[in-house]
Design an enzyme around this catalytic site. Structure first.
Site, short mmCIF file in Angstrom:
data_model
loop_
_atom_site.label_atom_id
_atom_site.label_comp_id
_atom_site.label_asym_id
_atom_site.label_seq_id
_atom_site.Cartn_x
_atom_site.Cartn_y
_atom_site.Cartn_z
N ASP A 56 0.81 -7.19 1.33
CA ASP A 56 1.00 -6.23 1.53
C ASP A 56 2.32 -6.54 1.81
O ASP A 56 2.88 -5.84 2.10
CB ASP A 56 -0.04 -5.81 2.65
CG ASP A 56 -0.32 -4.19 2.83
OD1 ASP A 56 -0.08 -4.17 1.72
OD2 ASP A 56 -0.18 -3.65 4.31
N HIS A 79 1.09 -1.34 -0.05
CA HIS A 79 -0.20 -0.36 0.33
C HIS A 79 0.68 1.20 0.08
O HIS A 79 0.23 2.46 -0.33
CB HIS A 79 -1.08 -0.44 1.22
CG HIS A 79 -0.44 0.40 2.64
ND1 HIS A 79 -0.19 -0.78 3.38
CD2 HIS A 79 0.33 1.38 3.45
CE1 HIS A 79 0.43 -0.39 3.85
NE2 HIS A 79 0.38 0.75 3.98
N SER A 87 4.65 2.25 7.90
CA SER A 87 4.19 1.37 7.10
C SER A 87 5.24 1.00 6.53
O SER A 87 6.34 1.67 5.88
CB SER A 87 3.47 2.24 6.08
OG SER A 87 1.76 1.50 6.49
#
Length: 463
Positions: free
Chosen positions: A144, A114, A218
Site C-alpha cells: 500500500d 489505494h 490515507s
C-alpha cells in the site's frame, strides 16, 4: 459483531493537557521538553514550533479516475450482449487523500497505493495553496505504498526517522486532510508495533496508534516530536462500515516505506528480495519443543532448495529471532521486512538452533517476478491477492491469500486458500511461472488447475 478494517489513514487523539499539568514544573520548560521550544517559563508548552516546520511537507491529493469492472457473461446469455464473453463497465470517480513530500529536490511525494489506484488525474495541493499535477512513478499495492512526482519548485521535505527505534508509548503526531479538511493535526502515542493479521492482505508490519482516523487521512504523515516521519497513515479498525474512529489506527513504518520507494524510484517498480523459507509464528509450545527460551519469532518449517536461506546455512527447525539486530515478533513481521528489501540486499539474521543462539549473513535472492496485483496477471483474477506457497501435500504453487467479496475472481470460481498448481496441464510453482504461462499461451481457452484442500479442480478462462 462484524469487524471492518478501512483504508482511510491515521490521526492520533489529542495529548491530554492534564498530562502536562501533572508533570514537575521543570519538565514544562524548554530544557525539559525541547520540542515545545518555550522561550521562558511563562510561555505555555506547545507543539506549534515543530508543526510549523513539519506541516508544509504534508499535501492534499485529489484524484479523478475510472473504475473498470468486468463480469463474465454465461454462454446462454451472450447473444444478448453482442456475443461478448465479458461485460465491461466503466465508472468515473473522485477521491481525496494525503501525501508527504520526502525529497524536495526531486519533487517526490509518498502516499498510499489505494489513494491513487485507477487514477487518471492527480492534483496535489500544498499548504501555501499552490497546485501541481502529480505523476505516479510506481506503486506497490501489496504494501500500500505509491510514489508520486511533482515539479520541484520551492518544496519542503520531511526528514525520515528510524522507525525501528520506535517504542510503545512514544508520542506521535498525525497530519493529514480528513474529509478534505486540509492540514488537520492530532496527537497520541504508539500503541503497538509490528502489528499483523488485520485482514488487509499483502505485507503487514504496522505501527498501531490510538488514532482518530477518518476518510482522507490515507497517505498522511505520522511524525515524532522532532517532526520526523515515522510512518505513513494507512488504515483504521472500525466496528461497522459507517462507524468512525475507535482509537485503533495503523501506519506503515518509514523504514519499510523507504525501502519500497527506493526501488520504485530506481526501477519504476518493486523488485522484492527472496529469503526462501516457509514457516509460522513461534509460540510457547513450539519454543519448548525446540529447546528455546524465546517465545516470539519466526519458526522455519522448510528451506527452499537453492534459496538465499539455504546458501546462508539456515535449516528447518531454526527459530529466527532478529533481523539486523532488531527483535522479530512473528513470521509475518519477518516476511514483511524481507519483502520490502530489494533483491541482493545483505542482512543479518539471529537464529536459535538446538537452544543456542547464532547469527548468519544472508544475501537475498530475487523473488523472480515484478510485484503485480492478481488483476495485472489476468482480469479474471481481479480482487484476489496472490502469494507463492504450497498446497496441503507440500507441492509449490500460487496461493490465494485473500479475495474480495463480489469480485471477478470470486465469480470466476477462486476461493481463499486455493492453490493454483498448473495451467493447461503445465506445472506452476510460483507467481512468475503463472504469469509467464498465461502470457505465453497461444490457446484462446486456458484451464487453470487448482487445489482446494484434498480436491483438484479446473477453472476455465479465456485469453
Amino acid at each position: 459483531m462484524k469487524v471492518f478494517f478501512k483504508r482511510v489513514a491515521v490521526v492520533c487523539t489529542v495529548v491530554s493537557a492534564t498530562l502536562l499539568v501533572n508533570l514537575p514544573a521543570q519538565a514544562t520548560t524548554a530544557a525539559g521538553f525541547p520540542f515545545f521550544s518555550a522561550t521562558n517559563t511563562d510561555t505555555m508548552p506547545s507543539l506549534a514550533p515543530m508543526l510549523e516546520t513539519a506541516m508544509p511537507a504534508v499535501v492534499s491529493i485529489n484524484v479523478e479516475g475510472t473504475q473498470v469492472s468486468r463480469q463474465r457473461v454465461p454462454e446462454m446469455f451472450r447473444n444478448f450482449f453482442g456475443g461478448q464473453g465479458e461485460q465491461v463497465q466503466e465508472r468515473p470517480f473522485r477521491s481525496l487523500g494525503s501525501g508527504v513530500i520526502i525529497d524536495a529536490k526531486k519533487g517526490y511525494i509518498v502516499t498510499n497505493a489505494h489513494v491513487v489506484k485507477d487514477a487518471d488525474e492527480i492534483l496535489v495541493t500544498l499548504t501555501d495553496g499552490r497546485e501541481f499535477t502529480g505523476k505516479k512513478l510506481g506503486s506497490d499495492e501489496q504494501s500500500d505504498i505509491a510514489l508520486l512526482k511533482i515539479e520541484p519548485t520551492n518544496l519542503i521535505a520531511m526528514p525520515l526517522a528510524d522507525s525501528d527505534i520506535l517504542r510503545v508509548g512514544d508520542f506521535v503526531i498525525a497530519i493529514g486532510n480528513p474529509f478534505g479538511l486540509s492540514q488537520t493535526v492530532t496527537s497520541g502515542i504508539v500503541s503497538a508495533l509490528g502489528r499483523t493479521g488485520i485482514n488487509m492482505g499483502g505485507y503487514e508490519n504496522f505501527i498501531q496508534t490510538d488514532a482518530a482516523i477518518n476518510r482522507g487521512n490515507s497517505g498522511g504523515a505520522l511524525v515524532n516530536l522532532k517532526g520526523e516521519l515515522v510512518g505513513i497513515n494507512a488504515a483504521i479498525f472500525s466496528p461497522g462500515r459507517d462507524a468512525g474512529n475507535v482509537g485503533i489506527g495503523f501506519a506503515i513504518p518509514s523504514n519499510m516505506m523507504k525501502n519500497l520507494v527506493d526501488q520504485i524510484s530506481e526501477f519504476g517498480e518493486v523488485r522484492r528480495g527472496l529469503l526462501g523459507i516457509i514457516g509460522n509464528d513461534v509460540d510457547a509450545g513450539l519454543a519448548e519443543a525446540f529447546n528455546s527460551d524465546v517465545n516470539k519469532g519466526a519458526f522455519v518449517a522448510e528451506v527452499t532448495p537453492d534459496s538465499a536461506a539455504k546458501k546462508a546455512g539456515i535449516e528447518a527447525g531454526d527459530i529466527i529471532t532478529a533481523l539486523n539486530g532488531k527483535t522479530l515478533g512473528s513470521f509475518a513481521e519477518l516476511r514483511a521486512k524481507v519483502a520490502s528489501m530489494g533483491a541482493g540486499a545483505d542482512l543479518e539474521l539471529t537464529i536459535i538452533r538446538q537452544g543456542k543462539a547464532m547469527t548468519v549473513q544472508v544475501t537475498l535472492g530475487d523473488a523472480g517476478v515484478t510485484v503485480k496485483t492478481a488483476a495485472e496477471i489476468h482480469p479474471a483474477f481481479s480482487g484476489a491477492t496472490f502469494a507463492d506457497g504450497t498446497d496441503i501435500a507440500g507441492n509449490r504453487g500460487v496461493t490465494v491469500s485473500d479475495i474480495e467479496a463480489a469480485s471477478p475472481a470470486l465469480r470466476f470460481g477462486l476461493r481463499k486458500d486455493d492453490v493454483i498448481i498448473g495451467v493447461n496441464r503445465q506445472r506452476v510453482n510460483n507467481i512468475k511461472e503463472l504469469t509467464e504461462r498465461l502470457a505465453n499461451s497461444e490457446d484462446e481457452v486456458m484451464a487453470i488447475n487448482v487445489r482446494r484442500g484434498d480436491t483438484t479442480l479446473y477453472l476455465v478462462i479465456r485469453k
